[in-house]
Design a protein around this motif. Sequence first.
Motif, PDB file in Angstrom:
ATOM      1  N   GLU A   1     -86.743  86.987  45.540  1.00  0.00           N
ATOM      2  CA  GLU A   1     -85.755  86.218  46.302  1.00  0.00           C
ATOM      3  C   GLU A   1     -85.316  84.969  45.545  1.00  0.00           C
ATOM      4  O   GLU A   1     -84.134  84.624  45.520  1.00  0.00           O
TER       5      GLU A   1
ATOM      6  N   ALA B   1     -81.548  84.276  44.174  1.00  0.00           N
ATOM      7  CA  ALA B   1     -80.768  83.065  44.475  1.00  0.00           C
ATOM      8  C   ALA B   1     -80.327  82.389  43.168  1.00  0.00           C
ATOM      9  O   ALA B   1     -79.197  81.900  43.060  1.00  0.00           O
TER      10      ALA B   1
ATOM     11  N   ILE C   1     -77.361  84.346  41.716  1.00  0.00           N
ATOM     12  CA  ILE C   1     -76.093  84.089  42.421  1.00  0.00           C
ATOM     13  C   ILE C   1     -75.503  82.768  41.933  1.00  0.00           C
ATOM     14  O   ILE C   1     -74.323  82.665  41.597  1.00  0.00           O
ATOM     15  N   ASN C   2     -76.367  81.743  41.840  1.00  0.00           N
ATOM     16  CA  ASN C   2     -75.891  80.445  41.364  1.00  0.00           C
ATOM     17  C   ASN C   2     -75.368  80.547  39.925  1.00  0.00           C
ATOM     18  O   ASN C   2     -74.293  80.030  39.601  1.00  0.00           O
TER      19      ASN C   2
ATOM     20  N   ARG D   1     -81.457  92.486  48.048  1.00  0.00           N
ATOM     21  CA  ARG D   1     -81.453  92.014  49.440  1.00  0.00           C
ATOM     22  C   ARG D   1     -80.933  90.582  49.509  1.00  0.00           C
ATOM     23  O   ARG D   1     -80.138  90.232  50.375  1.00  0.00           O
ATOM     24  N   THR D   2     -81.361  89.752  48.562  1.00  0.00           N
ATOM     25  CA  THR D   2     -80.906  88.361  48.528  1.00  0.00           C
ATOM     26  C   THR D   2     -79.401  88.296  48.263  1.00  0.00           C
ATOM     27  O   THR D   2     -78.714  87.392  48.743  1.00  0.00           O
TER      28      THR D   2
ATOM     29  N   ARG E   1     -77.155  89.818  49.555  1.00  0.00           N
ATOM     30  CA  ARG E   1     -76.375  89.884  50.803  1.00  0.00           C
ATOM     31  C   ARG E   1     -75.829  88.509  51.171  1.00  0.00           C
ATOM     32  O   ARG E   1     -74.889  88.396  51.955  1.00  0.00           O
ATOM     33  N   LEU E   2     -76.453  87.451  50.620  1.00  0.00           N
ATOM     34  CA  LEU E   2     -76.003  86.082  50.901  1.00  0.00           C
ATOM     35  C   LEU E   2     -74.622  85.801  50.319  1.00  0.00           C
ATOM     36  O   LEU E   2     -73.962  84.850  50.724  1.00  0.00           O
ATOM     37  N   ASP E   3     -74.201  86.579  49.324  1.00  0.00           N
ATOM     38  CA  ASP E   3     -72.925  86.315  48.661  1.00  0.00           C
ATOM     39  C   ASP E   3     -72.189  87.640  48.469  1.00  0.00           C
ATOM     40  O   ASP E   3     -72.437  88.379  47.506  1.00  0.00           O
TER      41      ASP E   3
ATOM     42  N   ARG F   1     -72.202  90.472  45.324  1.00  0.00           N
ATOM     43  CA  ARG F   1     -72.658  91.842  45.573  1.00  0.00           C
ATOM     44  C   ARG F   1     -71.574  92.857  45.220  1.00  0.00           C
ATOM     45  O   ARG F   1     -71.837  93.873  44.572  1.00  0.00           O
TER      46      ARG F   1
ATOM     47  N   ARG G   1     -88.656  78.133  50.499  1.00  0.00           N
ATOM     48  CA  ARG G   1     -88.471  79.526  50.921  1.00  0.00           C
ATOM     49  C   ARG G   1     -89.757  80.063  51.555  1.00  0.00           C
ATOM     50  O   ARG G   1     -89.700  80.812  52.540  1.00  0.00           O
TER      51      ARG G   1
ATOM     52  N   GLN H   1     -89.926  78.830  55.094  1.00  0.00           N
ATOM     53  CA  GLN H   1     -89.009  79.617  55.940  1.00  0.00           C
ATOM     54  C   GLN H   1     -89.623  80.958  56.319  1.00  0.00           C
ATOM     55  O   GLN H   1     -89.583  81.383  57.463  1.00  0.00           O
TER      56      GLN H   1
END
Length: 365
Positions: free
Chosen positions: A62, A66, A69-70, A99-100, A102-104, A108, A312, A315
């Motif tokens: 995860e 992240a 993506i950044n 799976r992570t 999916r945030l962007d 994806r 994380r 969370q």
Amino acid sequence: MTQAPLAETIRKQIAINGPLSVAHYMSLCLLDPKHGYYTQATPFGAQGDFITAPEISQLFGEIIGAWLINAWHVLGKPAPFLLVEAGPGRGTLMRDIARTARLDAAFRAAADLILIEASPKLRAVQEQTLQDAAIEARWLSDLDQLPDLPCMMVSNEFFDALPIRQFVKHRDQWLERVVGLGEDNQLQWQTGTASLSPASLPATAGTVDDGAIFEVSTAREAVVAAMAAHIAKNGGIGLHFDYGHATSAPGDTFQAVHRHAFVDPLDTPGQADLTSHVDFEALARSAKRQGVHPYALMDQGDFLLRCGLLERAGQLGDQKPVTVQQQITADVKRLAGDGPDDMGELFKAFCFAHEKVGALPPFAA
Ligand code: SAH
């Protein structure tokens, strides 16, 4: 005498062709189509021989997801782009990254997911793990087959599995360490005739005693060169996790692991995992030669913590039973801690990027 089926094949080969380099021995043991470790065994996880970071906790994938993506935004959101993992094992890291993702939705949608795997058996496991993943995957057996598109590459414990050669200091020479046959027909260490040019040794090698060992991995350097050449041509980044040292230095790090314990590397060929520590200085040099920029190496622990591991983990554990929270705390320690069984300091994050990319936190320039 060892009863491992591969031992007999190797003994026959040595009897006909002479002793094997460590690199040749390692390739046979790991990837022999019939009896190789990665082609036959189920190496990973609590039931297997060793446990890797993505198998310890979903937190690892995860955090890397992240970060990717950044970094994709830093790259200027290339679309489409290749998302590539080399040596994916069971596919767990990529399942967590996907799976992570999916945030962007844009990340994806732009990702063309490619896995590079040499073992047909592990490829089948990866297909299973990724069958419902958020990004559809395809497989290639070689980095040379990657299409010309910007690329984000990741790996975990991939380089340590690629073959090394070993050289032993003998007076003023460094002679190749080889696997030969003893009088009892057992595999044994011998000293070969090939020698290493002093130009390929670090300055520290001049002062060590006879018997010292220096490891060289042209296979690892060639793989980094192929990755870096693709990035230099098409743009992109590579982020790789493995155990090893920041500076080239003499030392015997060749090791065999079976059922979570160290065993003699010559004892059970094909039945134990064979690896060695990664010389990141040599890899950074190889990347640089292709015109990409290697960032300063980071400890895995620092990388994960600076990318928000604790937040994380908090969370993930929120509102969960105490036993689950305790497990998460233990996993965080294993991934980022500095204890003898922890991965935080021994493992490193090695990152390189196209020279136009610039700052890529949390890496220092
Ligand atoms: N990344 C996984 C597995 C690490 S083990 C994890 O962290 O759990 C090393 C992986 O690299 C295995 O999947 C193995 O089959 C693969 N591998 C080893 N040599 C390879 C090669 N030459 N080309 C492609 N994959 C290779």
